[in-house]
Write a protein that holds these residues in place. Structure first.
Motif, PDB file in Angstrom:
ATOM      1  N   THR A 177      17.685  24.022  31.887  1.00  0.00           N
ATOM      2  CA  THR A 177      18.512  23.238  32.798  1.00  0.00           C
ATOM      3  C   THR A 177      18.613  23.842  34.189  1.00  0.00           C
ATOM      4  OG1 THR A 177      20.541  24.375  32.147  1.00  0.00           O
ATOM      5  CG2 THR A 177      19.940  22.409  30.884  1.00  0.00           C
ATOM      6  N   GLY A 178      18.256  25.105  34.303  1.00  0.00           N
ATOM      7  CA  GLY A 178      18.356  25.778  35.585  1.00  0.00           C
ATOM      8  C   GLY A 178      19.757  26.297  35.887  1.00  0.00           C
ATOM      9  N   GLU A 179      20.669  26.161  34.925  1.00  0.00           N
ATOM     10  CA  GLU A 179      22.043  26.610  35.127  1.00  0.00           C
ATOM     11  C   GLU A 179      22.152  28.109  34.863  1.00  0.00           C
ATOM     12  OE1 GLU A 179      25.152  23.358  33.716  1.00  0.00           O
ATOM     13  OE2 GLU A 179      23.751  23.931  32.133  1.00  0.00           O
ATOM     14  N   THR A 180      23.064  28.734  35.559  1.00  0.00           N
ATOM     15  CA  THR A 180      23.437  30.112  35.255  1.00  0.00           C
ATOM     16  C   THR A 180      24.888  30.074  34.803  1.00  0.00           C
ATOM     17  OG1 THR A 180      21.915  30.959  36.897  1.00  0.00           O
ATOM     18  CG2 THR A 180      23.660  32.445  36.163  1.00  0.00           C
ATOM     19  N   LEU A 181      25.119  30.476  33.566  1.00  0.00           N
ATOM     20  CA  LEU A 181      26.448  30.400  32.970  1.00  0.00           C
ATOM     21  C   LEU A 181      26.967  31.785  32.635  1.00  0.00           C
ATOM     22  CD1 LEU A 181      25.665  27.522  30.470  1.00  0.00           C
ATOM     23  CD2 LEU A 181      26.848  27.315  32.640  1.00  0.00           C
ATOM     24  N   ARG A 182      28.254  31.936  32.715  1.00  0.00           N
ATOM     25  CA  ARG A 182      28.890  33.189  32.328  1.00  0.00           C
ATOM     26  C   ARG A 182      29.189  33.120  30.832  1.00  0.00           C
ATOM     27  NH1 ARG A 182      30.559  37.214  35.267  1.00  0.00           N
ATOM     28  NH2 ARG A 182      30.404  36.049  37.190  1.00  0.00           N
ATOM     29  N   ARG A 183      28.837  34.178  30.131  1.00  0.00           N
ATOM     30  CA  ARG A 183      29.072  34.260  28.683  1.00  0.00           C
ATOM     31  C   ARG A 183      29.976  35.451  28.381  1.00  0.00           C
ATOM     32  NH1 ARG A 183      26.710  30.055  25.596  1.00  0.00           N
ATOM     33  NH2 ARG A 183      25.269  29.080  27.021  1.00  0.00           N
ATOM     34  N   TYR A 184      30.796  35.267  27.367  1.00  0.00           N
ATOM     35  CA  TYR A 184      31.722  36.294  26.922  1.00  0.00           C
ATOM     36  C   TYR A 184      31.380  36.622  25.482  1.00  0.00           C
ATOM     37  CZ  TYR A 184      33.970  34.577  31.066  1.00  0.00           C
ATOM     38  OH  TYR A 184      34.214  34.199  32.358  1.00  0.00           O
ATOM     39  N   LYS A 185      30.798  37.796  25.288  1.00  0.00           N
ATOM     40  CA  LYS A 185      30.309  38.203  23.964  1.00  0.00           C
ATOM     41  C   LYS A 185      29.377  37.142  23.393  1.00  0.00           C
ATOM     42  CE  LYS A 185      34.130  41.248  22.950  1.00  0.00           C
ATOM     43  NZ  LYS A 185      35.179  41.645  22.033  1.00  0.00           N
ATOM     44  N   GLY A 186      28.557  36.579  24.253  1.00  0.00           N
ATOM     45  CA  GLY A 186      27.571  35.581  23.850  1.00  0.00           C
ATOM     46  C   GLY A 186      28.102  34.160  23.759  1.00  0.00           C
ATOM     47  N   LEU A 187      29.370  33.939  24.032  1.00  0.00           N
ATOM     48  CA  LEU A 187      29.983  32.609  23.910  1.00  0.00           C
ATOM     49  C   LEU A 187      30.433  32.089  25.265  1.00  0.00           C
ATOM     50  CD1 LEU A 187      32.281  33.392  20.855  1.00  0.00           C
ATOM     51  CD2 LEU A 187      30.116  32.144  20.792  1.00  0.00           C
ATOM     52  N   ARG A 188      30.477  30.768  25.395  1.00  0.00           N
ATOM     53  CA  ARG A 188      31.088  30.181  26.589  1.00  0.00           C
ATOM     54  C   ARG A 188      32.580  30.484  26.559  1.00  0.00           C
ATOM     55  NH1 ARG A 188      28.196  24.547  28.017  1.00  0.00           N
ATOM     56  NH2 ARG A 188      26.076  25.265  27.676  1.00  0.00           N
ATOM     57  N   ALA A 189      33.235  30.335  27.679  1.00  0.00           N
ATOM     58  CA  ALA A 189      34.646  30.725  27.800  1.00  0.00           C
ATOM     59  C   ALA A 189      35.527  30.023  26.761  1.00  0.00           C
ATOM     60  CB  ALA A 189      35.156  30.442  29.202  1.00  0.00           C
ATOM     61  N   GLY A 190      35.401  28.706  26.650  1.00  0.00           N
ATOM     62  CA  GLY A 190      36.229  27.968  25.698  1.00  0.00           C
ATOM     63  C   GLY A 190      35.970  28.372  24.261  1.00  0.00           C
ATOM     64  N   ASP A 191      34.706  28.573  23.920  1.00  0.00           N
ATOM     65  CA  ASP A 191      34.362  28.994  22.564  1.00  0.00           C
ATOM     66  C   ASP A 191      34.897  30.393  22.281  1.00  0.00           C
ATOM     67  OD1 ASP A 191      33.039  26.604  22.093  1.00  0.00           O
ATOM     68  OD2 ASP A 191      31.111  27.400  22.784  1.00  0.00           O
ATOM     69  N   TYR A 192      34.828  31.259  23.283  1.00  0.00           N
ATOM     70  CA  TYR A 192      35.367  32.607  23.123  1.00  0.00           C
ATOM     71  C   TYR A 192      36.876  32.552  22.855  1.00  0.00           C
ATOM     72  CZ  TYR A 192      37.034  37.272  24.171  1.00  0.00           C
ATOM     73  OH  TYR A 192      37.670  38.480  24.096  1.00  0.00           O
ATOM     74  N   LEU A 193      37.594  31.732  23.640  1.00  0.00           N
ATOM     75  CA  LEU A 193      39.046  31.629  23.478  1.00  0.00           C
ATOM     76  C   LEU A 193      39.417  31.016  22.127  1.00  0.00           C
ATOM     77  CD1 LEU A 193      39.941  30.513  27.082  1.00  0.00           C
ATOM     78  CD2 LEU A 193      40.382  32.734  26.044  1.00  0.00           C
ATOM     79  N   ARG A 194      38.667  30.014  21.687  1.00  0.00           N
ATOM     80  CA  ARG A 194      38.922  29.432  20.362  1.00  0.00           C
ATOM     81  C   ARG A 194      38.657  30.449  19.255  1.00  0.00           C
ATOM     82  NH1 ARG A 194      37.791  24.860  23.287  1.00  0.00           N
ATOM     83  NH2 ARG A 194      35.550  25.163  23.401  1.00  0.00           N
ATOM     84  N   ASP A 195      37.659  31.297  19.456  1.00  0.00           N
ATOM     85  CA  ASP A 195      37.358  32.344  18.484  1.00  0.00           C
ATOM     86  C   ASP A 195      38.500  33.360  18.411  1.00  0.00           C
ATOM     87  OD1 ASP A 195      35.453  33.488  16.610  1.00  0.00           O
ATOM     88  OD2 ASP A 195      35.170  35.098  18.090  1.00  0.00           O
ATOM     89  N   VAL A 196      39.057  33.716  19.557  1.00  0.00           N
ATOM     90  CA  VAL A 196      40.209  34.626  19.588  1.00  0.00           C
ATOM     91  C   VAL A 196      41.394  33.990  18.865  1.00  0.00           C
ATOM     92  CG1 VAL A 196      41.915  35.716  21.114  1.00  0.00           C
ATOM     93  CG2 VAL A 196      39.494  35.810  21.689  1.00  0.00           C
ATOM     94  N   ALA A 197      41.637  32.710  19.118  1.00  0.00           N
ATOM     95  CA  ALA A 197      42.743  32.012  18.455  1.00  0.00           C
ATOM     96  C   ALA A 197      42.548  31.990  16.945  1.00  0.00           C
ATOM     97  CB  ALA A 197      42.861  30.586  18.991  1.00  0.00           C
ATOM     98  N   ARG A 198      41.324  31.726  16.512  1.00  0.00           N
ATOM     99  CA  ARG A 198      41.048  31.687  15.074  1.00  0.00           C
ATOM    100  C   ARG A 198      41.282  33.050  14.430  1.00  0.00           C
ATOM    101  NH1 ARG A 198      36.998  33.294  12.491  1.00  0.00           N
ATOM    102  NH2 ARG A 198      35.593  33.361  14.259  1.00  0.00           N
ATOM    103  N   LYS A 199      40.845  34.109  15.106  1.00  0.00           N
ATOM    104  CA  LYS A 199      41.004  35.457  14.553  1.00  0.00           C
ATOM    105  C   LYS A 199      42.461  35.896  14.518  1.00  0.00           C
ATOM    106  CE  LYS A 199      36.419  37.084  15.812  1.00  0.00           C
ATOM    107  NZ  LYS A 199      35.623  37.831  16.805  1.00  0.00           N
ATOM    108  N   GLU A 200      43.222  35.538  15.547  1.00  0.00           N
ATOM    109  CA  GLU A 200      44.597  36.013  15.633  1.00  0.00           C
ATOM    110  C   GLU A 200      45.604  35.117  14.912  1.00  0.00           C
ATOM    111  OE1 GLU A 200      46.144  37.460  19.245  1.00  0.00           O
ATOM    112  OE2 GLU A 200      44.247  38.362  19.864  1.00  0.00           O
ATOM    113  N   LEU A 201      45.352  33.812  14.884  1.00  0.00           N
ATOM    114  CA  LEU A 201      46.338  32.883  14.336  1.00  0.00           C
ATOM    115  C   LEU A 201      45.889  32.181  13.061  1.00  0.00           C
ATOM    116  CD1 LEU A 201      47.311  31.285  17.740  1.00  0.00           C
ATOM    117  CD2 LEU A 201      48.570  33.042  16.505  1.00  0.00           C
ATOM    118  N   GLY A 202      44.615  32.258  12.752  1.00  0.00           N
ATOM    119  CA  GLY A 202      44.096  31.580  11.572  1.00  0.00           C
ATOM    120  C   GLY A 202      43.380  30.288  11.933  1.00  0.00           C
ATOM    121  N   ARG A 203      42.498  29.886  11.032  1.00  0.00           N
ATOM    122  CA  ARG A 203      41.667  28.712  11.281  1.00  0.00           C
ATOM    123  C   ARG A 203      42.478  27.428  11.398  1.00  0.00           C
ATOM    124  NH1 ARG A 203      38.021  26.919   6.610  1.00  0.00           N
ATOM    125  NH2 ARG A 203      39.737  25.518   6.377  1.00  0.00           N
TER     126      ARG A 203
END
Length: 166
Positions: A132-158
């Motif tokens: 696509t030619g885009e340059t995206l910022r990744r957080y531990k290999g994830l997009r920002a929203g996916d990273y934040l959802r992963d943190v929520a799942r780990k800390e609060l449960g699925r």
């Protein structure tokens, strides 16, 4: 934890703990009534977990919670300071108070946590997508929203993460 934040969370705990006031006459049978009651109880458990998650984060202040209440859940849950220095929780009902007042608390507190986690994300790395030619910022290999959802799942449960951090 600061006193204002403690007072707000205490008010929210009392607000969540109130009986929903379901009217059996609004339901066709016992199974529909109990099904609604189960979802309301689940929302209570989610709200209690989110209250605890916000309580132990010292950098979240009363002002953060009040600011989130103005936008989350269409701003229907309002937290205002009283003249005596306390806080007042008001809720403007959308359709049926018993089924939504605990959800409003969950929405406000999940918004507070989202902002907190977003501010405390690790340094991202830039990744270039050659298709696509885009340059995206990744957080531990994830997009920002996916990273934040992963943190929520780990800390609060699925269960909570799937409902409140979509």
């Amino acid at each position: 934890m600061n006193t204002e934040k403690e007072n707000i969370l205490k008010c929210l705990q009392h607000f969540v703990a109130q009986r929903p006031g379901l009217e059996f006459g609004n339901y066709g049978d016992v199974s529909a009534y109990r099904s609604e009651l189960r979802s309301i109880t689940k929302a209570r458990h989610h709200a209690e977990t989110l209250i605890n998650a916000v309580a132990w984060r010292d950098s979240i202040t009363a002002d953060h919670i009040i600011a989130a209440s103005k936008s989350a859940y269409s701003g229907r849950l309002t937290i205002t300071r009283t003249d005596t220095g306390g806080f007042r929780i008001d809720y403007c009902t959308g359709q049926y108070f018993p089924t939504e007042y605990r959800n409003a608390v969950c929405a406000v507190l999940s918004a507070v946590l989202w902002v907190y986690w977003r501010a405390n994300m690790p340094e991202g790395t830039l990744h270039h997508n050659s298709e696509t030619g885009e340059t995206l910022r990744r957080y531990k290999g994830l997009r920002a929203g996916d990273y934040l959802r992963d943190v929520a799942r780990k800390e609060l449960g699925r269960s909570i993460a799937q409902v409140w951090f979509r």
